[in-house]
Design a protein around this motif. Sequence first.
Motif, PDB file in Angstrom:
ATOM      1  N   VAL A 138       9.291 -13.488  -0.050  1.00  0.00           N
ATOM      2  CA  VAL A 138       9.927 -13.429   1.272  1.00  0.00           C
ATOM      3  C   VAL A 138      11.430 -13.200   1.217  1.00  0.00           C
ATOM      4  N   PHE A 139      12.154 -14.074   0.516  1.00  0.00           N
ATOM      5  CA  PHE A 139      13.613 -13.973   0.521  1.00  0.00           C
ATOM      6  C   PHE A 139      14.057 -12.637  -0.075  1.00  0.00           C
ATOM      7  N   PRO A 140      14.846 -11.852   0.647  1.00  0.00           N
ATOM      8  CA  PRO A 140      15.186 -10.493   0.179  1.00  0.00           C
ATOM      9  C   PRO A 140      15.976 -10.453  -1.126  1.00  0.00           C
ATOM     10  N   ASP A 141      16.761 -11.492  -1.398  1.00  0.00           N
ATOM     11  CA  ASP A 141      17.562 -11.484  -2.634  1.00  0.00           C
ATOM     12  C   ASP A 141      16.726 -11.681  -3.887  1.00  0.00           C
ATOM     13  N   SER A 142      15.487 -12.203  -3.726  1.00  0.00           N
ATOM     14  CA  SER A 142      14.663 -12.504  -4.900  1.00  0.00           C
ATOM     15  C   SER A 142      13.246 -11.941  -4.796  1.00  0.00           C
ATOM     16  N   SER A 143      12.892 -11.348  -3.668  1.00  0.00           N
ATOM     17  CA  SER A 143      11.527 -10.870  -3.444  1.00  0.00           C
ATOM     18  C   SER A 143      11.143  -9.766  -4.427  1.00  0.00           C
ATOM     19  N   VAL A 144       9.937  -9.896  -4.964  1.00  0.00           N
ATOM     20  CA  VAL A 144       9.398  -8.854  -5.850  1.00  0.00           C
ATOM     21  C   VAL A 144       9.271  -7.537  -5.097  1.00  0.00           C
ATOM     22  N   LEU A 145       8.923  -7.608  -3.821  1.00  0.00           N
ATOM     23  CA  LEU A 145       8.704  -6.401  -3.030  1.00  0.00           C
ATOM     24  C   LEU A 145      10.001  -5.614  -2.830  1.00  0.00           C
ATOM     25  N   ASP A 146      11.130  -6.331  -2.733  1.00  0.00           N
ATOM     26  CA  ASP A 146      12.422  -5.660  -2.570  1.00  0.00           C
ATOM     27  C   ASP A 146      13.082  -5.325  -3.906  1.00  0.00           C
ATOM     28  N   TYR A 147      12.677  -6.069  -4.945  1.00  0.00           N
ATOM     29  CA  TYR A 147      13.305  -5.911  -6.253  1.00  0.00           C
ATOM     30  C   TYR A 147      12.968  -4.563  -6.874  1.00  0.00           C
TER      31      TYR A 147
END
Length: 241
Positions: free
Chosen positions: A35-44
Amino acid sequence: MYAILRKEFNSFLNSPVAYVVIGVFLVATGLFVWVFPDSSVLDYGFADLQTLFNMAPWIFLFLIPAITMRTFAEEKKAGTIELLLTRPLTDGQIIGGKYLACLLLALLALLPTLLYYYSVYRLGNPEGNIDSAATVGSYIGLVLLAAVFAAIGIFASAITRDQIIAFLVAVVGCFLVYSGFDSLASVFDGTPAYYIGQLGIAAHYRDISKGLIDSRDLTYFFSLIIGLLLATRLVLQSRNW
C-alpha cells in the motif's frame, strides 16, 4: 516439555493474544509491502520482498515481547510458579515448552506472508522473475531472528513478576541486540567497526538474507539462543539459593 508447549500454545489460542499478534503483523507488513507508495512492491518496479524483510524485524521487536511477557511474569504474579516448579518437570523442560510455544506463535504469524511471495512470483515479468534463493535465505534469517527475540523475551519475563516491565525489558534488549551494535559500529572506522557490527544480529541477518547460509552466522544465532535460555534457567534455579 510437549505438555507445557501444548498448554501454553492453547492458552494463546484461547485468548485474544494470538489473533491480535497475527492480525497486527499481517496488517503492518501488508501496508508496507502493498500500500504505502514509498515501499510498495507495485510502485517499486522490482520483483522482490525486501520491504517485508526490512520491516518484519522492527515489527517483531514489539510483537514478540508482547507474546513472551506473560510466560513467567504471570505465573509469578498469580503465585502458580511454585506449583509449576514442583511438578515432575525439569527447569529445562519448562523453559523449552514455553519458549517453543512463543516461537511457534511468531512463526504462525509469519506463515501467511508466503502468499506475498506467491503473488510477487506471479506478478513478475516474466513470471517467476524473483530471486528465490535470497527469499528463502531471508525467511530463514527471519525465523532465526524471531527465535533470538523469543529467547530474550523469555529471559525478561523470568526476571520480573510484572508483565509490563518484562515487555519493556524485552523490547530494549531486542533493540540493543538487533540495532545497538550497528549504531555503535558507525562511531568507528575500519576493522573495529566491522567486529563491533558482527556482535549484533543485523549484520548476520543481512548476510543470511542474501541467500548465503554461512556456518558462522548459524553458530552466532544458536549460541545466542542457547546462552539466553541457559540464563533463564539460572534465574529459575536461583530460587534454591
